[in-house]
Design a protein around this motif. Sequence first.
Motif, PDB file in Angstrom:
ATOM      1  N   LEU A 177       0.824  -1.208   0.000  1.00 60.79           N
ATOM      2  CA  LEU A 177       0.000   0.000   0.000  1.00 60.79           C
ATOM      3  C   LEU A 177       0.853   1.251   0.000  1.00 60.79           C
ATOM      4  O   LEU A 177       0.557   2.218  -0.696  1.00 60.79           O
ATOM      5  N   GLN A 178       1.908   1.230   0.821  1.00 62.83           N
ATOM      6  CA  GLN A 178       2.735   2.422   0.993  1.00 62.83           C
ATOM      7  C   GLN A 178       4.162   2.017   1.321  1.00 62.83           C
ATOM      8  O   GLN A 178       4.395   1.057   2.060  1.00 62.83           O
ATOM      9  N   THR A 179       5.100   2.777   0.785  1.00 64.86           N
ATOM     10  CA  THR A 179       6.516   2.579   1.095  1.00 64.86           C
ATOM     11  C   THR A 179       7.151   3.928   1.398  1.00 64.86           C
ATOM     12  O   THR A 179       6.946   4.892   0.672  1.00 64.86           O
ATOM     13  N   THR A 180       7.911   3.958   2.486  1.00 71.28           N
ATOM     14  CA  THR A 180       8.735   5.119   2.804  1.00 71.28           C
ATOM     15  C   THR A 180      10.180   4.688   2.648  1.00 71.28           C
ATOM     16  O   THR A 180      10.581   3.650   3.181  1.00 71.28           O
ATOM     17  N   ILE A 181      10.938   5.479   1.909  1.00 77.36           N
ATOM     18  CA  ILE A 181      12.340   5.159   1.649  1.00 77.36           C
ATOM     19  C   ILE A 181      13.190   6.298   2.197  1.00 77.36           C
ATOM     20  O   ILE A 181      12.946   7.470   1.891  1.00 77.36           O
ATOM     21  N   TRP A 182      14.174   5.940   3.003  1.00 76.60           N
ATOM     22  CA  TRP A 182      15.137   6.914   3.519  1.00 76.60           C
ATOM     23  C   TRP A 182      16.480   6.653   2.870  1.00 76.60           C
ATOM     24  O   TRP A 182      16.970   5.522   2.885  1.00 76.60           O
ATOM     25  N   LEU A 183      17.046   7.681   2.286  1.00 76.01           N
ATOM     26  CA  LEU A 183      18.395   7.625   1.725  1.00 76.01           C
ATOM     27  C   LEU A 183      19.321   8.464   2.590  1.00 76.01           C
ATOM     28  O   LEU A 183      18.941   9.562   3.022  1.00 76.01           O
ATOM     29  N   ALA A 184      20.532   7.984   2.816  1.00 74.95           N
ATOM     30  CA  ALA A 184      21.513   8.770   3.562  1.00 74.95           C
ATOM     31  C   ALA A 184      21.933   9.999   2.762  1.00 74.95           C
ATOM     32  O   ALA A 184      22.314  11.020   3.322  1.00 74.95           O
ATOM     33  N   ASP A 185      21.826   9.901   1.425  1.00 76.55           N
ATOM     34  CA  ASP A 185      22.211  11.005   0.549  1.00 76.55           C
ATOM     35  C   ASP A 185      21.313  10.962  -0.685  1.00 76.55           C
ATOM     36  O   ASP A 185      21.303   9.971  -1.414  1.00 76.55           O
ATOM     37  N   MET A 186      20.562  12.033  -0.935  1.00 73.32           N
ATOM     38  CA  MET A 186      19.649  12.066  -2.081  1.00 73.32           C
ATOM     39  C   MET A 186      20.391  11.965  -3.415  1.00 73.32           C
ATOM     40  O   MET A 186      19.782  11.686  -4.443  1.00 73.32           O
ATOM     41  N   ALA A 187      21.710  12.113  -3.397  1.00 73.83           N
ATOM     42  CA  ALA A 187      22.494  11.908  -4.619  1.00 73.83           C
ATOM     43  C   ALA A 187      22.385  10.456  -5.095  1.00 73.83           C
ATOM     44  O   ALA A 187      22.659  10.162  -6.257  1.00 73.83           O
ATOM     45  N   ASP A 188      21.955   9.548  -4.207  1.00 69.09           N
ATOM     46  CA  ASP A 188      21.813   8.127  -4.539  1.00 69.09           C
ATOM     47  C   ASP A 188      20.418   7.779  -5.065  1.00 69.09           C
ATOM     48  O   ASP A 188      20.114   6.604  -5.296  1.00 69.09           O
ATOM     49  N   PHE A 189      19.568   8.783  -5.244  1.00 70.69           N
ATOM     50  CA  PHE A 189      18.177   8.584  -5.655  1.00 70.69           C
ATOM     51  C   PHE A 189      18.063   7.768  -6.941  1.00 70.69           C
ATOM     52  O   PHE A 189      17.304   6.797  -7.007  1.00 70.69           O
ATOM     53  N   ALA A 190      18.797   8.132  -7.977  1.00 69.73           N
ATOM     54  CA  ALA A 190      18.703   7.430  -9.265  1.00 69.73           C
ATOM     55  C   ALA A 190      19.177   5.979  -9.150  1.00 69.73           C
ATOM     56  O   ALA A 190      18.561   5.072  -9.718  1.00 69.73           O
ATOM     57  N   GLU A 191      20.259   5.752  -8.410  1.00 66.33           N
ATOM     58  CA  GLU A 191      20.787   4.388  -8.253  1.00 66.33           C
ATOM     59  C   GLU A 191      19.786   3.497  -7.530  1.00 66.33           C
ATOM     60  O   GLU A 191      19.553   2.354  -7.917  1.00 66.33           O
ATOM     61  N   MET A 192      19.170   4.031  -6.471  1.00 62.65           N
ATOM     62  CA  MET A 192      18.151   3.274  -5.747  1.00 62.65           C
ATOM     63  C   MET A 192      16.955   3.014  -6.644  1.00 62.65           C
ATOM     64  O   MET A 192      16.431   1.897  -6.709  1.00 62.65           O
ATOM     65  N   ASN A 193      16.492   4.045  -7.362  1.00 59.79           N
ATOM     66  CA  ASN A 193      15.312   3.901  -8.220  1.00 59.79           C
ATOM     67  C   ASN A 193      15.511   2.892  -9.341  1.00 59.79           C
ATOM     68  O   ASN A 193      14.556   2.232  -9.755  1.00 59.79           O
ATOM     69  N   ALA A 194      16.717   2.756  -9.852  1.00 63.09           N
ATOM     70  CA  ALA A 194      16.977   1.779 -10.911  1.00 63.09           C
ATOM     71  C   ALA A 194      16.639   0.366 -10.435  1.00 63.09           C
ATOM     72  O   ALA A 194      16.046  -0.430 -11.171  1.00 63.09           O
ATOM     73  N   VAL A 195      16.979   0.060  -9.193  1.00 64.60           N
ATOM     74  CA  VAL A 195      16.670  -1.260  -8.626  1.00 64.60           C
ATOM     75  C   VAL A 195      15.185  -1.339  -8.278  1.00 64.60           C
ATOM     76  O   VAL A 195      14.506  -2.325  -8.603  1.00 64.60           O
TER      77      VAL A 195
END
Length: 117
Positions: A62-80
């Motif tokens: 239903l819902q996911t919250t994602i915490w990144l230590a650095d938003m610079a990693d946003f694209a790398e996380m999103n690819a997976v």
Amino acid sequence: MTDITRHHTGTRMSQIVIHGDTVYLAGQVGTAGASVAQQTQDCLNQIDALLSEAGSDRTRILQTTIWLADMADFAEMNAVWDSWVPAGHAPARACGEARLATPDYRVEFIVTAARAD
């Protein structure tokens, strides 16, 4: 009154809490020190296993919250993430930057899902 069921419960938290037809997962982190992509995949593998144990799956998130230590990693996380989410079943989602439990953790996922019918 609806019962509450807890799995993998310790002093501080439970990995799974089920209330009625809703499944709540504790925050999931990957292998400390690994790349963001690897940590993301580790998290998603753990989410698959926990949801299965709770009678659910990734199509029922239903819902996911994602915490990144650095938003610079946003694209790398999103690819997976993008290759893992089943087409037509994207949950409500938020992603932000936060200091995680240790600098070796780069991403953490928190999931709420519905149980299967």
